[in-house]
Every structure is written in structure tokens, then in C-alpha cells.
Design a protein around this motif. Sequence first.
Motif, PDB file in Angstrom:
ATOM      1  N   GLU A   1      -5.961   2.258   5.261  1.00  0.00           N
ATOM      2  CA  GLU A   1      -5.200   3.504   5.331  1.00  0.00           C
ATOM      3  C   GLU A   1      -4.451   3.646   6.656  1.00  0.00           C
ATOM      4  O   GLU A   1      -3.296   4.096   6.682  1.00  0.00           O
ATOM      5  CB  GLU A   1      -6.139   4.697   5.126  1.00  0.00           C
ATOM      6  CG  GLU A   1      -6.588   4.863   3.684  1.00  0.00           C
ATOM      7  CD  GLU A   1      -7.537   6.033   3.497  1.00  0.00           C
ATOM      8  OE1 GLU A   1      -7.642   6.524   2.374  1.00  0.00           O
ATOM      9  OE2 GLU A   1      -8.175   6.449   4.492  1.00  0.00           O
TER      10      GLU A   1
ATOM     11  N   GLY B   1       0.810  -1.210   0.000  1.00  0.00           N
ATOM     12  CA  GLY B   1       0.000   0.000   0.000  1.00  0.00           C
ATOM     13  C   GLY B   1       0.840   1.256   0.000  1.00  0.00           C
ATOM     14  O   GLY B   1       0.522   2.233  -0.691  1.00  0.00           O
ATOM     15  N   ARG B   2       1.937   1.262   0.758  1.00  0.00           N
ATOM     16  CA  ARG B   2       2.813   2.441   0.768  1.00  0.00           C
ATOM     17  C   ARG B   2       3.467   2.646  -0.594  1.00  0.00           C
ATOM     18  O   ARG B   2       3.585   3.781  -1.073  1.00  0.00           O
ATOM     19  CB  ARG B   2       3.874   2.297   1.863  1.00  0.00           C
ATOM     20  CG  ARG B   2       3.349   2.569   3.270  1.00  0.00           C
ATOM     21  CD  ARG B   2       4.479   2.621   4.285  1.00  0.00           C
ATOM     22  NE  ARG B   2       4.994   1.286   4.566  1.00  0.00           N
ATOM     23  CZ  ARG B   2       4.551   0.502   5.531  1.00  0.00           C
ATOM     24  NH1 ARG B   2       3.550   0.902   6.294  1.00  0.00           N
ATOM     25  NH2 ARG B   2       5.089  -0.692   5.745  1.00  0.00           N
TER      26      ARG B   2
ATOM     27  N   HIS C   1       0.804   3.907  -2.992  1.00  0.00           N
ATOM     28  CA  HIS C   1       0.483   5.310  -2.701  1.00  0.00           C
ATOM     29  C   HIS C   1       1.527   6.231  -3.319  1.00  0.00           C
ATOM     30  O   HIS C   1       1.194   7.291  -3.864  1.00  0.00           O
ATOM     31  CB  HIS C   1       0.401   5.513  -1.184  1.00  0.00           C
ATOM     32  CG  HIS C   1      -0.011   6.884  -0.775  1.00  0.00           C
ATOM     33  ND1 HIS C   1       0.889   7.922  -0.627  1.00  0.00           N
ATOM     34  CD2 HIS C   1      -1.249   7.405  -0.496  1.00  0.00           C
ATOM     35  CE1 HIS C   1       0.245   9.017  -0.264  1.00  0.00           C
ATOM     36  NE2 HIS C   1      -1.052   8.734  -0.184  1.00  0.00           N
ATOM     37  N   LYS C   2       2.794   5.840  -3.236  1.00  0.00           N
ATOM     38  CA  LYS C   2       3.858   6.645  -3.845  1.00  0.00           C
ATOM     39  C   LYS C   2       3.753   6.632  -5.356  1.00  0.00           C
ATOM     40  O   LYS C   2       3.953   7.661  -6.022  1.00  0.00           O
ATOM     41  CB  LYS C   2       5.224   6.110  -3.399  1.00  0.00           C
ATOM     42  CG  LYS C   2       6.374   7.042  -3.735  1.00  0.00           C
ATOM     43  CD  LYS C   2       6.269   8.332  -2.957  1.00  0.00           C
ATOM     44  CE  LYS C   2       7.437   9.264  -3.252  1.00  0.00           C
ATOM     45  NZ  LYS C   2       7.321  10.544  -2.523  1.00  0.00           N
TER      46      LYS C   2
ATOM     47  N   GLN D   1      -0.961   6.058   5.227  1.00  0.00           N
ATOM     48  CA  GLN D   1      -1.201   7.070   4.195  1.00  0.00           C
ATOM     49  C   GLN D   1      -2.678   7.071   3.850  1.00  0.00           C
ATOM     50  O   GLN D   1      -3.338   6.024   3.904  1.00  0.00           O
ATOM     51  CB  GLN D   1      -0.383   6.778   2.922  1.00  0.00           C
ATOM     52  CG  GLN D   1       1.124   6.773   3.103  1.00  0.00           C
ATOM     53  CD  GLN D   1       1.701   8.163   3.295  1.00  0.00           C
ATOM     54  OE1 GLN D   1       1.011   9.155   3.084  1.00  0.00           O
ATOM     55  NE2 GLN D   1       2.966   8.239   3.689  1.00  0.00           N
ATOM     56  N   ASN D   2      -3.199   8.246   3.482  1.00  0.00           N
ATOM     57  CA  ASN D   2      -4.587   8.363   3.044  1.00  0.00           C
ATOM     58  C   ASN D   2      -4.635   8.513   1.531  1.00  0.00           C
ATOM     59  O   ASN D   2      -3.853   9.269   0.947  1.00  0.00           O
ATOM     60  CB  ASN D   2      -5.260   9.572   3.698  1.00  0.00           C
ATOM     61  CG  ASN D   2      -5.414   9.412   5.197  1.00  0.00           C
ATOM     62  OD1 ASN D   2      -5.607   8.298   5.678  1.00  0.00           O
ATOM     63  ND2 ASN D   2      -5.322  10.497   5.930  1.00  0.00           N
ATOM     64  N   PHE D   3      -5.567   7.802   0.909  1.00  0.00           N
ATOM     65  CA  PHE D   3      -5.737   7.893  -0.542  1.00  0.00           C
ATOM     66  C   PHE D   3      -6.733   9.019  -0.833  1.00  0.00           C
ATOM     67  O   PHE D   3      -7.934   8.807  -0.958  1.00  0.00           O
ATOM     68  CB  PHE D   3      -6.233   6.559  -1.105  1.00  0.00           C
ATOM     69  CG  PHE D   3      -5.187   5.485  -1.072  1.00  0.00           C
ATOM     70  CD1 PHE D   3      -4.290   5.337  -2.123  1.00  0.00           C
ATOM     71  CD2 PHE D   3      -5.073   4.631   0.015  1.00  0.00           C
ATOM     72  CE1 PHE D   3      -3.313   4.357  -2.086  1.00  0.00           C
ATOM     73  CE2 PHE D   3      -4.103   3.652   0.059  1.00  0.00           C
ATOM     74  CZ  PHE D   3      -3.217   3.513  -0.993  1.00  0.00           C
TER      75      PHE D   3
ATOM     76  N   ARG E   1      -9.057   1.971   1.296  1.00  0.00           N
ATOM     77  CA  ARG E   1      -9.326   2.926   2.374  1.00  0.00           C
ATOM     78  C   ARG E   1      -9.489   2.237   3.720  1.00  0.00           C
ATOM     79  O   ARG E   1      -9.261   2.852   4.764  1.00  0.00           O
ATOM     80  CB  ARG E   1     -10.555   3.757   2.017  1.00  0.00           C
ATOM     81  CG  ARG E   1     -10.223   4.808   0.954  1.00  0.00           C
ATOM     82  CD  ARG E   1     -11.397   5.576   0.465  1.00  0.00           C
ATOM     83  NE  ARG E   1     -10.955   6.643  -0.430  1.00  0.00           N
ATOM     84  CZ  ARG E   1     -11.667   7.143  -1.413  1.00  0.00           C
ATOM     85  NH1 ARG E   1     -12.888   6.675  -1.648  1.00  0.00           N
ATOM     86  NH2 ARG E   1     -11.200   8.115  -2.167  1.00  0.00           N
TER      87      ARG E   1
ATOM     88  N   ASN F   1      -6.502  10.976  -3.491  1.00  0.00           N
ATOM     89  CA  ASN F   1      -6.480  11.299  -4.921  1.00  0.00           C
ATOM     90  C   ASN F   1      -7.896  11.463  -5.447  1.00  0.00           C
ATOM     91  O   ASN F   1      -8.822  10.768  -5.021  1.00  0.00           O
ATOM     92  CB  ASN F   1      -5.795  10.179  -5.713  1.00  0.00           C
ATOM     93  CG  ASN F   1      -4.443   9.806  -5.164  1.00  0.00           C
ATOM     94  OD1 ASN F   1      -4.338   9.378  -4.033  1.00  0.00           O
ATOM     95  ND2 ASN F   1      -3.414   9.939  -5.971  1.00  0.00           N
TER      96      ASN F   1
ATOM     97  N   GLU G   1       1.003   9.023  -6.401  1.00  0.00           N
ATOM     98  CA  GLU G   1       1.040  10.352  -5.808  1.00  0.00           C
ATOM     99  C   GLU G   1       0.848  11.437  -6.868  1.00  0.00           C
ATOM    100  O   GLU G   1       1.492  11.443  -7.911  1.00  0.00           O
ATOM    101  CB  GLU G   1       2.383  10.562  -5.097  1.00  0.00           C
ATOM    102  CG  GLU G   1       2.477  11.844  -4.309  1.00  0.00           C
ATOM    103  CD  GLU G   1       3.803  11.959  -3.579  1.00  0.00           C
ATOM    104  OE1 GLU G   1       3.859  12.643  -2.544  1.00  0.00           O
ATOM    105  OE2 GLU G   1       4.783  11.348  -4.050  1.00  0.00           O
TER     106      GLU G   1
END
Length: 697
Positions: free
Chosen positions: A603, A575-576, A579-580, A608-610, A600, A612, A583
Motif C-alpha cells: 500500500e 496496484g494503482r 485500486h481504481k 493507496q490503501n485497500f 496491503r 474496501n 474503487e
Amino acid sequence: MSLARLSLRIRVFLFFAALAAGNIIAVIAGLLFGYERMGDPSMRDAMIIGGTVASFAILGSLAGVWFLFDEHVAKPIERLAGFLRTRTHSEIDGEIEKDLARYLGDLAPAAQELTSRLNATRQALTEAVQRETSRLADEKERLEALLCDVPVGVLLCTADHQLAFYNGQAVDLLGSAHAPGLDRRVFDYLHQPPIAHAYERLLQTEDPDAASDLLCATLADGKVLAARMRLLSEGEDRHLVKRPGYVLTLRDVSNDMRSHAQRELLMDELFDRIRRPAAALQSLTGVLTADDGPVGPARDKVREAASLEARQLAGAIHTLFERHEQNRADWWPLAMIRASDLAEAVTARVEADGGQITCDPAPLMLRCEGFEMVALLGKLAGRLNERKDLRLEISEDGAGAMIALDWTGPMVPIAHLERWLDEPLDVGLDDVTGRRVLISHASELWPEKLADGRARLCLPLREARRETSRPAPVPRAVVYDFDLLGKAREAEFAQRPLEDLTYVVFDTETTGLLPTEGDEIVQIAAVRIVNGRRVHSEVFDTLVNPGRAIPAASTAVHGISDAMVTGAPDIADVGRRFHKFAEGAVLIAHNAPFDMEFLRRKEKLIGQNFENPVLDTVLLSAVVFGQSESHSLDSLTHRLGITIPEEARHTAIGDTVATADAFLKLLPALKAKGLMSFGDVVTEVRKHSRLIRDLNA
């Protein structure tokens, strides 16, 4: 609200509603007028009943006519408009369905003729453009080939430090857990201060050819790189450009120094560990060979000491040799090849020598030197040619693979196997033996006895992965989009044109359909779209260990089993990284609420929160083709002329690529409807949000 902003079907409905209201009002007005003229109160109830019956009759008849008109006129017109728009603005050659507008007379055939003529004109124009630009294409290919072979990493950045170009060497040097991406900040991969200071220094100089040498470090592993920065020349218009972009070349001197230091340390240790035993052996040998040397028990002690020194010397040489061979295995360049290709090559080699062999390769990609491995397996098969039912099996074995030659008959003696491995292979070099091939692959070969009178030879490989239809990036490809150098990045997100946005199209495979009841992600795949094109080298595709068993019913759909996710990273790590990867981009998925719900819920674990912005191709399909159409991924890709290979369907990467291609074909149609900015599209898709609720109900 302006009627022009309503859909055709709503306007048709309002037309029939107004017609019904007008008729009912006319009936009521006529009855009232007749009642007043007659002046007979006893007729009032009869007129009310008659007016009510007439009103219901009018409503029923007009409702029936409206339903038929909506089904056979309004809906087909809306669908036909979607087909015309996608075929006008996207390269789709399929014919319009014959039953699409069968009640609209000659409209559908005329539309088909129009699109056919448009496709023919477009094809002719494309051929003309291709002829005129072939020379430029050849020069572009030559330039890319040259840049691929440049032995340094090259980054081309905008004035805002966004990547507009990078080559394969740069990917290797940056060493990040997430690969570089177009339209991403270079400071995501390299420490900012040295680069920012060098850029400001170059801006202050008057020399257009000035360059700045600097040292910078990677964020991923702190690797120190030697770099050179040079501002991009803007030609005659340079005085109009306040802050030009720049090119950054990178060289890794630490790896060369590290390799050199390791070899020096190994050599120093070699000389240190053999110098003393060698000197002692020399002295003891001198004592033993001297004419006046010791005799009797004293001579036995000298011999024992010499034997001890010889054993220590042999042990040191053996240990250092093993370390040297292990390092050589790590340095040896090995490529990924298909197990089926390796099996076919071995079969051809054995049959060319007059032998027979059957092969059973698993769908794997093997990391090995294919030419040498085929030579070794062919050599072994030739030695085993007299055995019955010779078979080559390549199977998955943990993180690697097991190559096995089995037959009906007794097990091969170790002495015979050792002799075979010392014989040179038929590769044109006498020093390439089977043992040398095993060393370069850090592997070994041993015999085993099986049940039912069979035996086999086992050769493990350290690294392998399942064969998939993923669009694997070219290892040394250059990736670029020079349009990024001229993009304005100050506009508000909602007001930015659709083609200026960066998109990440993604899909997940899960253990089931109910995240609220403990279902988890088992695979995530994503691709990036920059400046209206899919960047083929920027792919995110990984299995995820769900921490629970995968039901057989789910495995039957996506083909992912418990064995495949054993050893895979968990959702926190994946997930991290995802997320990157995503971004700063707009996330796109087919039935996005389903995939976003899984993300979600994790998270907090990911950290990290999505946040986007998200677009759903289900809703985009409804905007273009109308709600009455089917909006499944299969239906959408069929309408857009996109083929999903059978082996790629219901795999995360296969569905992701199909969704990305569908979005790229929908994009021109959205712009043709006047939806030019991201905010325009969001406003429009909200009108169709009921589709998502129905789809997930």
C-alpha cells in the motif's frame, strides 16, 4: 441468546449435554436419597465411588451416542440443507451424493426427487418464458447491433452521474488507463465542470426535448471531445422524478484534425524539400543543354552541382517515403489471431498446392492481417517447395513474435527473395505484393543460415501475447444495466441489499506462499459484478514484474515464467490501476486473507490503501454448507456444478471467473437463509472465521 439462532449441530450438542447433566443429577439425587434412608455412614465412600463411576459411564455413553448422532445425522442434515438450498435457488442440476445422508432413511432420495421435480418445473417455466420473450430478445439484439455501429461514443448516466450504459466507441474515446465500468462515476473519466453545468442547465429548462452542446476533456490524456447531453424522458411519471438521468454522446474531432494536420505537414514538407532541388535541377539542366552553355572545367562544375541536387532530391524523397510508410503501418487495421489458426491455414494452402509442411506454433495471439499473412507465407512456401523438411515455426520474440520458414538446404539468395516479394499475391488484387504486406505490418523479411545444413526465412511481428482462456471483451460491445437508473444510493453500506452492491472478484498468482519472506505478485486478475450479474466486458488481467526470480516450483503451478514478466509493469503501477478498478466495490476472493496480505504490504508503494469491504467465498461456503464440508475452490465449484477448464485452473483469470460464478450461485442461497443485507452476511461469516485461520495455518 435464542436457541433458534444456533446451528443444528450446536443445538444437538446442547441437547446431549443437558441429557448427560440430567442423568448425572438423577444418579446423585438417587444416591443421596438412599444414603439418607440407610443412615449408615460407612456406606458414604461406596456411594461416592459408585456415583462417580456411574457419572463417567453416563458421560462416556452419551458422548459416544452424541458423536455418532453428530456424524451420521446432524452433519448430513446440515450438508443436505446446503445442497437443497443451492439447488432450489440456483440453477444446479447435479444429483445429490448417495452417501450424503445414508443414515437418514428416505430423506435423501425424497430430497433428490424434490430437487429433480423442481428442476423440471423450472426448466419448463424457463422454456415458456423464452418462447414468450423471444421477440423481445430479437429486438434487443437488433438494438445492440445498431448501437454497436453508432459512430459516436454513447454514455447513459444516472442522476448521480453513475454509468448505466456505454458502448465500445466510448471506451476508445475516453482513453483511460482503466476501462469504464458500470456503476462508476462519469467524472472518473471526464472533467466534471462542463458536464455538471450542462446537466444543471437542462434541469432548469421546461423543454423535455432540449439538448445541450458542450466541450469536455478526458482525465487520462486531456483529449477534447465534442459532446451533446439530453435528459432521459420518464414518460408519464416524469413529474414524479426530480432529477432524471441523461445520455451523453461523444465525438472526437481532435484525432481527425491531428491526422489531417500530420498529412498536411508531410505534404508541405514534401513540396518544400523537393521544390528547391527541382528548381535547381531545372536551371542546371537548362544551362547544360543550352547551345552557348559552359565547356570544359566550368561544364564539369555544373554537372557536379546537378549531381549534388539530384542526390539531395532522391534523399528527401526516400526519407519522406519512409515516414509515409511508417505512418501507414500505424494506421493499418490489424486484428489479434491465434498462431495455431494461422499455421493451420498455411498448412491447408500449401497442401492444396501439392506441397508438404510441418508447423510448430507457440500458444500466441498475433496482431496481423491474417488473410494477407497466410497468402504471403503460402507464396514463400510454394517457392521453397523443392526444399526438404519444410517447417513453419511461430515463436515468442520479446513483445512480439518471430515467424520462421526453415528447411534443409542452402540459404535463399537475396536477389531471389527480392523478386518473390515484388510478385503479386493470390488475394484478388494485383497491387497486393509480399512487400506491401511487410510494409503494412511494419516488418521485414531476411534469410539466415542455420546449423546442420539448414536455412530459414525470418519475419518478425511487432506485437503478440500469450494465448490464454481469458474472457476477452468484445471490442465494440455495448455494456449496460438499466436497473442502475432506479437505484437508491443513500442507504448505509451495511444495510444495503446484497443485489444492490457492486463486487470485484479477484485472484493473484505469486512467486510463493510467504509474503513475509519476500514472495511477490506475478499476476492479478479481476472481474466486476453489478446488479447480480458478471459484466463480461469489464475484466482486469495483467502480469506483474515481481522484481525477483520466479521459482521453478511456482512456474509449474501457474505457468508464469521469468521471460513472460520481463517488460511487465511493476506492482506500483498495477496496484494503482487495480485500486481504481475496484474503487467503491466489495472485494471478493477465495481465501481472501492470502491475497489481501500481498496487496496491503504494497500500500505504501502503491500510494493507496485497500479499504474496501472484503468477503471470502471460503466463509460463504461454510455459511451455506456448514463447516464440516471441504471448502477448497475445487470442492466448492464441484458442488455448485461449475467446471473450471484444466488450462484455466491455477491461472489468475481462470480462478477469478470460477470464484465469481460460485459467488453468484451462493448469493440466492444466502438470501434464502434470511441474509438479505451485507451487514447480515458479515455478521454470519464471522462465526466461521476459524476456517480461514486453519486454512492458512
